[in-house]
Design a protein around this motif. Structure first.
Motif, PDB file in Angstrom:
ATOM      1  N   GLN A   1       0.921  -1.200   0.059  1.00  0.00           N
ATOM      2  CA  GLN A   1       0.115  -0.179  -0.004  1.00  0.00           C
ATOM      3  C   GLN A   1       1.101   1.273   0.052  1.00  0.00           C
ATOM      4  OE1 GLN A   1      -3.236   0.048  -0.315  1.00  0.00           O
ATOM      5  NE2 GLN A   1      -3.986   2.069   0.458  1.00  0.00           N
ATOM      6  N   VAL A   2       0.866   2.177  -1.101  1.00  0.00           N
ATOM      7  CA  VAL A   2       1.455   3.183  -1.197  1.00  0.00           C
ATOM      8  C   VAL A   2       0.884   4.406  -0.214  1.00  0.00           C
ATOM      9  CG1 VAL A   2       1.960   4.928  -2.789  1.00  0.00           C
ATOM     10  CG2 VAL A   2       2.408   2.745  -3.408  1.00  0.00           C
ATOM     11  N   GLN A   3       1.486   5.007   0.420  1.00  0.00           N
ATOM     12  CA  GLN A   3       1.212   6.210   1.627  1.00  0.00           C
ATOM     13  C   GLN A   3       1.790   7.379   1.191  1.00  0.00           C
ATOM     14  OE1 GLN A   3       1.472   4.463   5.285  1.00  0.00           O
ATOM     15  NE2 GLN A   3      -1.136   4.101   5.330  1.00  0.00           N
ATOM     16  N   LEU A   4       1.237   8.651   0.974  1.00  0.00           N
ATOM     17  CA  LEU A   4       1.872   9.854   0.593  1.00  0.00           C
ATOM     18  C   LEU A   4       1.175  10.786   1.931  1.00  0.00           C
ATOM     19  CD1 LEU A   4       0.686   8.787  -2.153  1.00  0.00           C
ATOM     20  CD2 LEU A   4       1.889  10.593  -3.131  1.00  0.00           C
ATOM     21  N   GLN A   5       2.606  11.526   2.294  1.00  0.00           N
ATOM     22  CA  GLN A   5       2.130  12.434   3.404  1.00  0.00           C
ATOM     23  C   GLN A   5       2.795  13.971   2.972  1.00  0.00           C
ATOM     24  OE1 GLN A   5       0.450  12.249   6.503  1.00  0.00           O
ATOM     25  NE2 GLN A   5       0.606  14.410   6.113  1.00  0.00           N
ATOM     26  N   GLU A   6       1.980  14.836   3.145  1.00  0.00           N
ATOM     27  CA  GLU A   6       2.421  16.224   2.884  1.00  0.00           C
ATOM     28  C   GLU A   6       2.953  16.844   3.994  1.00  0.00           C
ATOM     29  OE1 GLU A   6      -1.078  15.497   0.456  1.00  0.00           O
ATOM     30  OE2 GLU A   6      -0.723  15.380   2.402  1.00  0.00           O
ATOM     31  N   SER A   7       4.012  17.748   4.056  1.00  0.00           N
ATOM     32  CA  SER A   7       4.332  18.264   5.283  1.00  0.00           C
ATOM     33  C   SER A   7       5.044  19.689   4.780  1.00  0.00           C
ATOM     34  CB  SER A   7       5.527  17.475   5.936  1.00  0.00           C
ATOM     35  OG  SER A   7       6.636  17.321   5.209  1.00  0.00           O
ATOM     36  N   GLY A   8       4.950  20.799   5.749  1.00  0.00           N
ATOM     37  CA  GLY A   8       5.267  21.995   5.593  1.00  0.00           C
ATOM     38  C   GLY A   8       4.557  23.159   6.462  1.00  0.00           C
ATOM     39  N   PRO A   9       4.996  24.395   6.232  1.00  0.00           N
ATOM     40  CA  PRO A   9       4.384  25.664   7.111  1.00  0.00           C
ATOM     41  C   PRO A   9       2.723  25.783   6.623  1.00  0.00           C
ATOM     42  CG  PRO A   9       5.947  26.424   5.643  1.00  0.00           C
ATOM     43  CD  PRO A   9       6.023  24.996   5.313  1.00  0.00           C
ATOM     44  N   GLY A  10       1.943  25.833   7.441  1.00  0.00           N
ATOM     45  CA  GLY A  10       0.495  26.205   7.130  1.00  0.00           C
ATOM     46  C   GLY A  10       0.472  27.638   6.998  1.00  0.00           C
ATOM     47  N   LEU A  11       1.330  28.562   7.169  1.00  0.00           N
ATOM     48  CA  LEU A  11       1.292  30.079   6.984  1.00  0.00           C
ATOM     49  C   LEU A  11       2.281  30.396   6.476  1.00  0.00           C
ATOM     50  CD1 LEU A  11      -0.482  32.475   7.411  1.00  0.00           C
ATOM     51  CD2 LEU A  11       0.481  32.750   9.749  1.00  0.00           C
ATOM     52  N   VAL A  12       2.409  31.060   5.257  1.00  0.00           N
ATOM     53  CA  VAL A  12       3.311  31.905   4.594  1.00  0.00           C
ATOM     54  C   VAL A  12       2.874  33.388   4.194  1.00  0.00           C
ATOM     55  CG1 VAL A  12       4.875  31.729   2.399  1.00  0.00           C
ATOM     56  CG2 VAL A  12       3.868  29.641   3.393  1.00  0.00           C
ATOM     57  N   LYS A  13       4.049  34.021   4.423  1.00  0.00           N
ATOM     58  CA  LYS A  13       3.643  35.670   4.123  1.00  0.00           C
ATOM     59  C   LYS A  13       3.690  35.903   2.563  1.00  0.00           C
ATOM     60  CE  LYS A  13       5.260  37.687   8.283  1.00  0.00           C
ATOM     61  NZ  LYS A  13       4.979  36.432   9.277  1.00  0.00           N
ATOM     62  N   PRO A  14       2.873  36.773   2.310  1.00  0.00           N
ATOM     63  CA  PRO A  14       2.937  36.949   1.028  1.00  0.00           C
ATOM     64  C   PRO A  14       4.340  37.591   0.341  1.00  0.00           C
ATOM     65  CG  PRO A  14       1.123  38.373   1.816  1.00  0.00           C
ATOM     66  CD  PRO A  14       1.906  37.566   2.962  1.00  0.00           C
ATOM     67  N   SER A  15       4.802  37.121  -0.872  1.00  0.00           N
ATOM     68  CA  SER A  15       6.029  37.323  -1.463  1.00  0.00           C
ATOM     69  C   SER A  15       7.095  36.237  -1.217  1.00  0.00           C
ATOM     70  CB  SER A  15       6.516  38.911  -1.438  1.00  0.00           C
ATOM     71  OG  SER A  15       7.105  38.997   0.073  1.00  0.00           O
ATOM     72  N   GLN A  16       6.693  35.678  -0.240  1.00  0.00           N
ATOM     73  CA  GLN A  16       7.763  34.509   0.298  1.00  0.00           C
ATOM     74  C   GLN A  16       7.594  33.449  -0.735  1.00  0.00           C
ATOM     75  OE1 GLN A  16       7.313  33.795   4.456  1.00  0.00           O
ATOM     76  NE2 GLN A  16       8.661  35.425   4.838  1.00  0.00           N
ATOM     77  N   THR A  17       8.247  32.374  -0.472  1.00  0.00           N
ATOM     78  CA  THR A  17       8.409  30.967  -1.022  1.00  0.00           C
ATOM     79  C   THR A  17       7.480  29.922  -0.281  1.00  0.00           C
ATOM     80  OG1 THR A  17      10.067  31.503  -2.577  1.00  0.00           O
ATOM     81  CG2 THR A  17       9.647  29.225  -2.377  1.00  0.00           C
ATOM     82  N   LEU A  18       6.508  29.326  -0.869  1.00  0.00           N
ATOM     83  CA  LEU A  18       5.772  28.129  -0.091  1.00  0.00           C
ATOM     84  C   LEU A  18       6.897  26.701  -0.484  1.00  0.00           C
ATOM     85  CD1 LEU A  18       2.079  27.444  -0.675  1.00  0.00           C
ATOM     86  CD2 LEU A  18       3.884  25.835  -0.884  1.00  0.00           C
ATOM     87  N   SER A  19       7.152  25.961   0.596  1.00  0.00           N
ATOM     88  CA  SER A  19       7.845  24.908   0.260  1.00  0.00           C
ATOM     89  C   SER A  19       7.247  23.894   1.191  1.00  0.00           C
ATOM     90  CB  SER A  19       9.203  25.193   0.718  1.00  0.00           C
ATOM     91  OG  SER A  19      10.020  23.818   0.541  1.00  0.00           O
ATOM     92  N   LEU A  20       6.602  22.745   0.209  1.00  0.00           N
ATOM     93  CA  LEU A  20       6.062  21.533   0.886  1.00  0.00           C
ATOM     94  C   LEU A  20       6.932  20.146   0.468  1.00  0.00           C
ATOM     95  CD1 LEU A  20       2.166  22.413  -0.181  1.00  0.00           C
ATOM     96  CD2 LEU A  20       3.489  22.669   2.304  1.00  0.00           C
ATOM     97  N   THR A  21       6.635  19.238   1.075  1.00  0.00           N
ATOM     98  CA  THR A  21       7.402  18.143   1.140  1.00  0.00           C
ATOM     99  C   THR A  21       6.408  16.992   0.923  1.00  0.00           C
ATOM    100  OG1 THR A  21       9.560  18.933   1.810  1.00  0.00           O
ATOM    101  CG2 THR A  21       9.349  16.537   1.739  1.00  0.00           C
TER     102      THR A  21
END
Length: 121
Positions: free
Chosen positions: A1-21
């Protein structure tokens, strides 16, 4: 069974870079011929495909987001990462990672649970 899990910050400020894994278990991100995608759903709207990274490491991007999007991977950790630059409140959404099954009509066969990202100062 393949499982995927996202992680990363839930709040990002405008103009910044969103990064999720997205961490994958139960299957390798280098297995022929699967693709690994990022999809998002803004509040009150439909799903939007953002891009994907292939088993080979090649990448595909949505034309509307291509200038701001980068997808990469760490095969040693069996993870792939989304970076979205210059975010605005319009990038607020639930972000999902998912596997594309080339043997099933290129449909999504496994999804992460999704992670809420809010862009706000």
């Amino acid at each position: 069974q393949v499982q995927l899990q996202e992680s990363g910050p839930g709040l990002v400020k405008p103009s910044q870079t969103l990064s999720l894994t997205c961490t994958v278990s139960g299957g390798s991100i280098t297995t022929d011929y699967y693709y690994w995608s990022w999809i998002r759903q803004p509040p009150g709207k439909g799903l939007e495909w953002m891009g994907a990274i292939a088993y080979s490491g090649s990448t595909l991007y949505s034309p509307s987001l291509k200038s701001r999007t980068s997808i990469s991977r760490d095969t040693s950790k069996n993870q792939f990462t989304l970076q979205l630059s210059s975010v605005t409140p319009e990038d607020t959404a639930v972000y999902y990672c998912a596997r594309v099954d080339p043997f099933g009509g290129y449909e999504y066969d496994y999804w992460g649970q999704g992670t809420q990202v809010t862009v706000s100062s």
